[in-house]
Design an enzyme around this catalytic site. Structure first.
Site, PDB file in Angstrom:
ATOM      1  N   GLU A   1      -9.461   9.176 -10.632  1.00 47.04           N
ATOM      2  CA  GLU A   1      -8.472   9.850  -9.786  1.00 47.04           C
ATOM      3  C   GLU A   1      -7.666  10.858 -10.627  1.00 47.04           C
ATOM      4  OE1 GLU A   1      -5.572   7.188  -8.123  1.00 47.04           O
ATOM      5  OE2 GLU A   1      -4.954   8.641  -6.601  1.00 47.04           O
TER       6      GLU A   1
ATOM      7  N   HIS B   1      -4.726   1.972   1.625  1.00 43.20           N
ATOM      8  CA  HIS B   1      -3.467   1.476   1.054  1.00 43.20           C
ATOM      9  C   HIS B   1      -3.120   0.068   1.556  1.00 43.20           C
ATOM     10  CE1 HIS B   1       0.382   2.636  -1.092  1.00 43.20           C
ATOM     11  NE2 HIS B   1      -0.575   3.162  -1.828  1.00 43.20           N
TER      12      HIS B   1
ATOM     13  N   GLU C   1     -10.977   2.936   0.036  1.00 47.62           N
ATOM     14  CA  GLU C   1     -10.127   2.301  -0.988  1.00 47.62           C
ATOM     15  C   GLU C   1      -9.125   1.326  -0.378  1.00 47.62           C
ATOM     16  OE1 GLU C   1      -8.260   5.219  -3.452  1.00 47.62           O
ATOM     17  OE2 GLU C   1      -6.567   3.908  -3.897  1.00 47.62           O
TER      18      GLU C   1
ATOM     19  N   HIS D   1      -6.605  15.145  -4.204  1.00 54.28           N
ATOM     20  CA  HIS D   1      -6.034  14.630  -2.957  1.00 54.28           C
ATOM     21  C   HIS D   1      -5.793  15.735  -1.953  1.00 54.28           C
ATOM     22  CE1 HIS D   1      -4.184  10.653  -4.409  1.00 54.28           C
ATOM     23  NE2 HIS D   1      -5.273  10.923  -5.086  1.00 54.28           N
TER      24      HIS D   1
ATOM     25  N   TRP E   1       3.060  -1.672   2.640  1.00 55.16           N
ATOM     26  CA  TRP E   1       3.149  -0.235   2.420  1.00 55.16           C
ATOM     27  C   TRP E   1       1.959   0.153   1.549  1.00 55.16           C
ATOM     28  CZ3 TRP E   1       3.418   3.039  -1.858  1.00 55.16           C
ATOM     29  CH2 TRP E   1       3.491   4.410  -1.501  1.00 55.16           C
TER      30      TRP E   1
ATOM     31  N   GLU F   1      -5.963  -0.852  -7.927  1.00 60.21           N
ATOM     32  CA  GLU F   1      -4.881  -0.124  -8.600  1.00 60.21           C
ATOM     33  C   GLU F   1      -3.673  -1.012  -8.883  1.00 60.21           C
ATOM     34  OE1 GLU F   1      -4.396   3.008  -5.652  1.00 60.21           O
ATOM     35  OE2 GLU F   1      -2.462   2.185  -5.077  1.00 60.21           O
TER      36      GLU F   1
ATOM     37  N   ARG G   1     -10.579  -0.172  -9.603  1.00 61.80           N
ATOM     38  CA  ARG G   1      -9.576   0.878  -9.839  1.00 61.80           C
ATOM     39  C   ARG G   1      -8.481   0.489 -10.827  1.00 61.80           C
ATOM     40  NH1 ARG G   1      -8.508   4.999  -7.731  1.00 61.80           N
ATOM     41  NH2 ARG G   1      -6.400   4.645  -6.941  1.00 61.80           N
TER      42      ARG G   1
ATOM     43  N   TYR H   1       1.431   7.167   4.698  1.00 61.58           N
ATOM     44  CA  TYR H   1       1.107   7.129   3.282  1.00 61.58           C
ATOM     45  C   TYR H   1       0.105   8.243   2.927  1.00 61.58           C
ATOM     46  CZ  TYR H   1      -1.696   6.362  -0.657  1.00 61.58           C
ATOM     47  OH  TYR H   1      -2.373   6.617  -1.795  1.00 61.58           O
TER      48      TYR H   1
ATOM     49  N   ASP I   1      -8.244   6.420   1.271  1.00 61.35           N
ATOM     50  CA  ASP I   1      -7.426   5.277   0.821  1.00 61.35           C
ATOM     51  C   ASP I   1      -6.714   4.649   2.024  1.00 61.35           C
ATOM     52  OD1 ASP I   1      -5.765   3.501  -0.460  1.00 61.35           O
ATOM     53  OD2 ASP I   1      -4.806   4.990  -1.764  1.00 61.35           O
TER      54      ASP I   1
ATOM     55  N   ARG J   1     -10.332  13.218  -2.031  1.00 68.38           N
ATOM     56  CA  ARG J   1      -9.780  12.173  -1.172  1.00 68.38           C
ATOM     57  C   ARG J   1      -9.112  12.842   0.016  1.00 68.38           C
ATOM     58  NH1 ARG J   1      -4.866   7.932  -2.451  1.00 68.38           N
ATOM     59  NH2 ARG J   1      -3.642   9.522  -1.404  1.00 68.38           N
TER      60      ARG J   1
HETATM   61  O1  KDG Z   1       2.977   3.763  -7.224  1.00 66.05           O
HETATM   62  C1  KDG Z   1       2.118   3.685  -6.132  1.00 66.05           C
HETATM   63  C2  KDG Z   1       1.077   4.770  -6.212  1.00 66.05           C
HETATM   64  O2  KDG Z   1       0.485   4.815  -7.462  1.00 66.05           O
HETATM   65  C3  KDG Z   1       0.016   4.577  -5.161  1.00 66.05           C
HETATM   66  O3  KDG Z   1       0.614   4.602  -3.903  1.00 66.05           O
HETATM   67  C4  KDG Z   1      -1.016   5.678  -5.277  1.00 66.05           C
HETATM   68  O4  KDG Z   1      -2.492   4.535  -3.782  1.00 66.05           O
HETATM   69  C5  KDG Z   1      -2.319   5.343  -4.674  1.00 66.05           C
HETATM   70  C6  KDG Z   1      -3.490   6.036  -5.199  1.00 66.05           C
HETATM   71  O5  KDG Z   1      -4.573   5.775  -4.700  1.00 66.05           O
HETATM   72  O6  KDG Z   1      -3.342   6.823  -6.121  1.00 66.05           O
HETATM   73 MG    MG Z   2      -4.579   3.971  -3.692  1.00 66.09          MG
END
Ligand code: KDG
Ligand code: MG
Length: 402
Positions: A339, A212, A236, A122, A402, A262, A283, A159, A210, A147
């Site tokens: 990841e 999110h 993502e 990251h 979020w 995720e 994911r 984020y 990402d 990323r």
């Molecule tokens: O608990 C939430 C996180 O795991 C998340 O915000 C992390 O989006 C995430 C990622 O891609 O790892």
């Molecule tokens: Mg993510």
């Protein structure tokens, strides 16, 4: 090999983790991760109050029968708390079976299909310049996939941007803190950021990003289209995925590859996405998607539809989850990328592990089982601390994703 004891261990070496430890009558121990970020004690209670009493005396070799007993037996199927608890039992049982066989877990899952598990790190910064320097740092550490997240001009916080560059931790307060979000500012900035990345670093090395879950389908389609020249490895979580059919809109407009999953906890969260070829990477993880047994079923279904793995590996998934996931990803035919958000030194000290990072890959090691242990004396030094994920509002005060 009967289960004689089951302990639920909660510890906070920098962040909260829940671990299930199973001990058999012949003295073997197996570990499963049961961490659900911000809802840790709900899973600990689910395990301690409802699952542990059913485990004592069971044959530890009967992994699939135990999985279905917990899944069907609760009557109330699915959901992150239930599936995380089931995952912990399943992972601990696979750990035990592999230890009983004296083999690293990947050998029981079909053996090695590749040299190692390619991971993405990251790179993130408060602004474009800092983010680009972070990309350089991850390249210097040997990452082949990176990323890229950055602060957005005009937004106070975003984020994916952390205070401590190597260790990202969004669960920052007992009561959720609030972030502000502007889709307009974000959509204008992202193509500029990725253009700057490709201008500085060229096209060797994979770049990921990402979202999110913050866009609507048509906004995500616009973003995917605008990023096509920068050849992302994946975009993502462009849109929340409760409505899987919404991803048809993205597919009509862009060839940027899509990753999601995720927050998924069963195959039912992804059946349309995979079955209709609406995504490219799934994911879902060991800890939140029902353990090795269920994740393997999801990945097998994905393989039929040219969808590859891109398992979640954030810091809130414990080293136990990461270790187990590496064995699975080493063995499957349809591996994509994994990841890797590094854990802190405190976390690594509480969870000694056989896996290691080398040349942009994680290697699960050759220890019997999944190769991750728990130092209970060290764990006891870090008691649970309440911590929640933030919430997010649009600039007019509307509560957003979020
Ligand atoms: O608990 C939430 C996180 O795991 C998340 O915000 C992390 O989006 C995430 C990622 O891609 O790892
Ligand atoms: Mg993510």
């Amino acid at each position: 090999m009967k289960i004689a004891k089951a302990d639920v261990i909660v510890t906070c070496p920098g962040r909260n983790f829940v671990t299930l430890k199973l001990t058999t009558d012949d003295g073997l121990t197996g570990l499963g991760d049961a961490t659900l970020n911000g809802r840790e004690l709900a899973v600990a209670s689910y395990l301690g109050d409802h699952v542990v009493p059913c485990l004592i005396g069971r044959d530890a070799h009967r992994i699939d029968d135990t999985w279905h007993t917990l899944y069907r037996g609760a009557y109330w199927r699915r959901g992150p708390v239930t599936m995380t608890a089931i995952a912990a039992v399943d992972t601990a049982l696979w750990d035990l079976k592999a230890k009983a066989a004296g083999l690293p877990l990947y050998q029981l899952l079909g053996g090695r299909s590749r040299d190692g598990v390619t991971v993405y790190g990251h790179a993130n910064g408060a602004d474009m310049a800092e983010t680009l320097d972070e990309v350089q740092r991850f390249r210097d550490m040997g990452y082949k996939a990176i990323r890229v997240q950055s602060g957005i001009p005009g937004l106070a916080s975003t984020y994916g941007v952390s205070k401590d560059k190597l260790f990202y931790e969004p669960a920052d307060a007992a009561v959720p803190t609030e972030n502000l979000w502007s889709t307009e500012a974000y959509l204008d900035f992202m193509p500029k950021l990725l253009d700057a990345v490709r201008v500085r670093f060229g096209y060797d090395g994979h770049i990921l990003h990402d979202v999110h879950h913050r866009l609507t389908p048509i906004e995500a389609a616009r973003l995917g289209k605008s990023l096509e020249p920068y050849r992302l490895f994946w975009l993502e979580d462009p849109v929340p995925a409760e409505n899987q059919e919404a991803f048809r809109i993205l597919r009509q407009h862009t060839v940027t590859p899509i990753a999601i999953g995720e927050v998924f906890n069963t195959i039912w969260d992804a059946k349309t996405l995979i079955g209709e070829h609406l995504i490219d990477y799934i994911r879902a993880t060991v800890v939140h998607a029902g353990g090795i047994s269920h994740l393997r079923r999801i990945l097998d279904f994905a393989a039929l539809h040219h969808v590859r793995s891109g398992c979640h590996g954030a810091t809130d998934l414990s080293p136990v989850c990461l270790g187990a996931s590496l064995h699975l990803n080493l063995a499957i035919p349809n591996f994509g990328v994994h990841e890797y958000m590094r854990h802190t030194a405190e976390t690594d000290a509480v969870f000694p592990h056989a896996y290691s990072f080398r040349d942009g890959m994680l290697h699960p090691g050759e220890a019997p089982g999944h190769g991750v242990t728990l130092d209970e004396t060290a764990a006891a030094r870090f008691p649970y601390k309440p911590a929640s994920l933030p919430i997010n509002r649009l600039t007019d005060g509307t509560l957003w994703h979020w």
